[in-house]
Design a protein around this motif. Structure first.
Motif, mmCIF file in Angstrom:
data_model
loop_
_atom_site.group_PDB
_atom_site.id
_atom_site.type_symbol
_atom_site.label_atom_id
_atom_site.label_comp_id
_atom_site.label_asym_id
_atom_site.label_seq_id
_atom_site.Cartn_x
_atom_site.Cartn_y
_atom_site.Cartn_z
ATOM 1 N N PHE A 80 0.822 -1.216 0.000
ATOM 2 C CA PHE A 80 0.000 0.000 0.000
ATOM 3 C C PHE A 80 0.857 1.267 0.000
ATOM 4 N N VAL A 81 1.827 1.365 0.904
ATOM 5 C CA VAL A 81 2.627 2.592 1.002
ATOM 6 C C VAL A 81 3.470 2.798 -0.251
ATOM 7 N N GLN A 82 3.837 1.706 -0.922
ATOM 8 C CA GLN A 82 4.603 1.866 -2.157
ATOM 9 C C GLN A 82 3.700 2.259 -3.323
ATOM 10 N N ARG A 83 2.423 1.927 -3.234
ATOM 11 C CA ARG A 83 1.493 2.367 -4.279
ATOM 12 C C ARG A 83 1.209 3.861 -4.169
ATOM 13 N N ILE A 84 1.081 4.360 -2.942
ATOM 14 C CA ILE A 84 0.779 5.792 -2.774
ATOM 15 C C ILE A 84 2.054 6.619 -2.580
ATOM 16 N N HIS A 85 3.228 5.954 -2.496
ATOM 17 C CA HIS A 85 4.540 6.617 -2.400
ATOM 18 C C HIS A 85 4.672 7.489 -1.151
ATOM 19 N N GLU A 86 3.966 7.160 -0.101
ATOM 20 C CA GLU A 86 3.987 8.025 1.087
ATOM 21 C C GLU A 86 3.676 7.211 2.335
ATOM 22 N N ILE A 87 4.280 7.636 3.445
ATOM 23 C CA ILE A 87 3.948 7.068 4.752
ATOM 24 C C ILE A 87 3.582 8.218 5.679
ATOM 25 N N ASN A 88 2.365 8.213 6.146
ATOM 26 C CA ASN A 88 1.931 9.185 7.145
ATOM 27 C C ASN A 88 1.975 8.492 8.500
ATOM 28 N N MET A 89 2.943 8.870 9.317
ATOM 29 C CA MET A 89 3.182 8.163 10.572
ATOM 30 C C MET A 89 2.011 8.285 11.537
ATOM 31 N N GLU A 90 1.224 9.332 11.395
ATOM 32 C CA GLU A 90 0.095 9.515 12.304
ATOM 33 C C GLU A 90 -1.083 8.627 11.921
ATOM 34 N N ARG A 91 -1.250 8.379 10.621
ATOM 35 C CA ARG A 91 -2.398 7.600 10.154
ATOM 36 C C ARG A 91 -2.084 6.114 10.019
ATOM 37 N N MET A 92 -0.831 5.787 9.730
ATOM 38 C CA MET A 92 -0.455 4.384 9.546
ATOM 39 C C MET A 92 -0.062 3.790 10.896
ATOM 40 N N GLU A 93 -1.033 3.185 11.559
ATOM 41 C CA GLU A 93 -0.770 2.621 12.879
ATOM 42 C C GLU A 93 0.144 1.399 12.804
ATOM 43 N N GLU A 94 0.158 0.728 11.655
ATOM 44 C CA GLU A 94 0.973 -0.481 11.519
ATOM 45 C C GLU A 94 2.462 -0.174 11.469
ATOM 46 N N ILE A 95 2.816 1.032 11.044
ATOM 47 C CA ILE A 95 4.229 1.399 10.918
ATOM 48 C C ILE A 95 4.609 2.265 12.114
ATOM 49 N N LYS A 96 5.453 1.745 12.955
ATOM 50 C CA LYS A 96 5.852 2.456 14.167
ATOM 51 C C LYS A 96 7.180 3.186 14.006
ATOM 52 N N GLU A 97 8.023 2.692 13.104
ATOM 53 C CA GLU A 97 9.365 3.267 13.002
ATOM 54 C C GLU A 97 9.927 3.026 11.609
ATOM 55 N N VAL A 98 10.540 4.069 11.035
ATOM 56 C CA VAL A 98 11.228 3.937 9.748
ATOM 57 C C VAL A 98 12.548 4.688 9.824
ATOM 58 N N THR A 123 8.502 7.963 -1.368
ATOM 59 C CA THR A 123 9.268 9.190 -1.628
ATOM 60 C C THR A 123 9.086 10.259 -0.558
ATOM 61 N N ARG A 124 8.215 10.017 0.418
ATOM 62 C CA ARG A 124 8.044 11.027 1.467
ATOM 63 C C ARG A 124 7.461 10.403 2.727
ATOM 64 N N ILE A 125 7.910 10.956 3.850
ATOM 65 C CA ILE A 125 7.406 10.567 5.163
ATOM 66 C C ILE A 125 6.800 11.821 5.792
ATOM 67 N N VAL A 126 5.606 11.692 6.344
ATOM 68 C CA VAL A 126 4.945 12.817 7.010
ATOM 69 C C VAL A 126 4.825 12.485 8.488
ATOM 70 N N VAL A 127 5.352 13.379 9.327
ATOM 71 C CA VAL A 127 5.319 13.168 10.768
ATOM 72 C C VAL A 127 4.970 14.494 11.441
ATOM 73 N N THR A 128 4.270 14.424 12.554
ATOM 74 C CA THR A 128 3.888 15.620 13.307
ATOM 75 C C THR A 128 4.800 15.757 14.517
ATOM 76 N N VAL A 129 5.537 16.873 14.565
ATOM 77 C CA VAL A 129 6.448 17.159 15.676
ATOM 78 C C VAL A 129 6.132 18.554 16.200
ATOM 79 N N ASN A 130 5.922 18.655 17.505
ATOM 80 C CA ASN A 130 5.579 19.937 18.138
ATOM 81 C C ASN A 130 4.348 20.576 17.499
#
Length: 387
Positions: free
Chosen positions: A228-246, A263-270
């Motif tokens: 799935f993440v390779q099809r959409i080319h993105e990992i949203n760490m807040e929405r993807m509960e299955e992925i804890k660490e990359v 090609t991109r990782i989205v993470v929420t910090v501060n």
């Protein structure tokens, strides 16, 4: 005694009569003056006469200008022309290359107040939908709102007369495709979960068999997430509960798997969304501030760490920019003395000795873990620069 009585009578009777006579005489003197004043012309009448004369002169000039035709190309060339104050001939306009006084021109396109109100309402509705999409986290709701945008755009084409740039349409279609991918992924995950529960509840499994079923479920789930993440080319760490660490370096690594297409990782910090893109130099973007990282990064639990030393990078690039008064030319994230450090190349404009304009180069080294300034390098002559 007689003389005293006579004087009293004169004082009582004669003096009042003389006083009244004198007052009557003054009244007669004032009255002619008042009459003369009332017969004179008032200032307001003088002004009205002057205005009338001015209007007559203006009319004469206007009629004379109407006889002397001026050459023109557009109506604005006739703006200096004076026209008479007559309905139908009070507007200077260009007709057949000459300035004339005419009735003016009607709008080229009729104005519909109803249409303007409808289009304003539709544009406001679209603006509200876009704002809701920015805050929405549910992919299904995002998909519904995208469809609503497309429907409004197609239904009210007249409200958008300019040709639509194809890039936004492609972006919308990409969003719709992504939303469909998310929906399919959620359905697949739900089917896989139901399959596991059926296997557990429908059979009398031993402990080892139960362990094997759960292991197979986790492996299948991981494969689904990976695809799935390779099809959409993105990992949203807040929405993807299955992925804890990359780990983000030249490529993205999830456990032992390398995700080449991500090609991109989205993470929420501060409380701020940070985008991290893999490459030879990892790119960190937050609120328009872009930093190139030479060190690999680990993203987990809404934090960013140095992948090699496991030190948490608490200071985000936007905070570093807010602390520097000079204009930043480039910002990098490096490791110095086994610690992650921001290397900032900035420039300051000023005047040498207050006369010669110069640009002073200023280099900062700021700790990425606690934000302390480690070193500041300036030219030795920078104290001579004012401004």
């Amino acid at each position: 005694m007689k003389w005293l009585l006579l004087a009293l009578i004169i004082t009582t009777l004669v003096l009042p009569v003389m006083t009244i006579a004198q007052m009557q005489q003054e009244k007669f003197i004032v009255t002619p003056k008042t009459v003369v004043t009332s017969t004179s012309i008032s200032p307001s009448e003088d002004n009205e006469t002057d205005v009338t004369e001015m209007l007559r002169e203006r009319e004469k000039v206007a009629w004379m200008e109407m006889r002397n035709l001026r050459n023109c190309k557009v109506d604005s060339d006739c703006a200096a022309m004076i026209c008479p104050m007559l309905i139908g001939r009070d507007t200077p306009m260009c007709v057949d290359g000459s300035c004339i006084c005419g009735p003016g021109r009607n709008p080229k396109y009729p104005i519909s107040e109803t249409k303007i109100a409808i289009c304003s309402e539709i544009r406001e509705k679209i603006r509200n939908i876009v704002e809701l999409m920015k805050e929405e986290k549910n992919e299904t709701m995002i998909q519904e709102r995208l469809r609503e945008l497309v429907r409004l755009r197609d239904e009210y084409k007249d409200c958008f007369p300019r040709p639509v740039n194809p890039v936004p349409i492609i972006a919308i279609e990409s969003k719709i495709k992504k939303a469909k991918e998310v929906e399919e992924f959620q359905d697949e995950m739900e089917d896989l979960r139901e399959e596991m529960l059926n296997n557990i509840t429908s059979q009398n499994l031993t402990g080892r068999e139960l362990e094997q079923v759960i292991k197979e479920y986790n492996e299948k789930r991981k494969e689904l997430v990976k695809e799935f993440v390779q099809r959409i080319h993105e990992i949203n760490m807040e929405r993807m509960e299955e992925i804890k660490e990359v780990v983000v370096a030249r490529y993205v690594k999830w456990g032992n798997d390398t995700l080449f297409n991500v090609t991109r990782i989205v993470v929420t910090v501060n409380g701020k969304n940070i985008t991290i893109e893999p490459g030879d130099n990892v790119t960190i973007s937050v609120e328009g501030v872009v930093v190139k990282s030479i060190i690999p990064l680990k993203v987990k639990n809404n934090t960013i760490e140095d992948a090699d030393t496991n030190q948490t990078i608490r200071e985000t690039p936007d905070r570093i920019k807010a602390r520097i008064r000079e204009q930043i030319r480039e910002m990098k994230l490096e490791r110095k003395e086994n610690k992650p450090v921001y290397i900032v190349d900035a420039t300051k404009e000023g005047r040498l000795l207050g006369i010669i304009p110069v640009n002073v180069s200023v280099n900062y080294e700021i700790s990425a873990t606690d934000g302390t300034t480690i070193k500041v390098n300036r030219p030795w002559w920078s104290f001579l620069v004012l401004g």
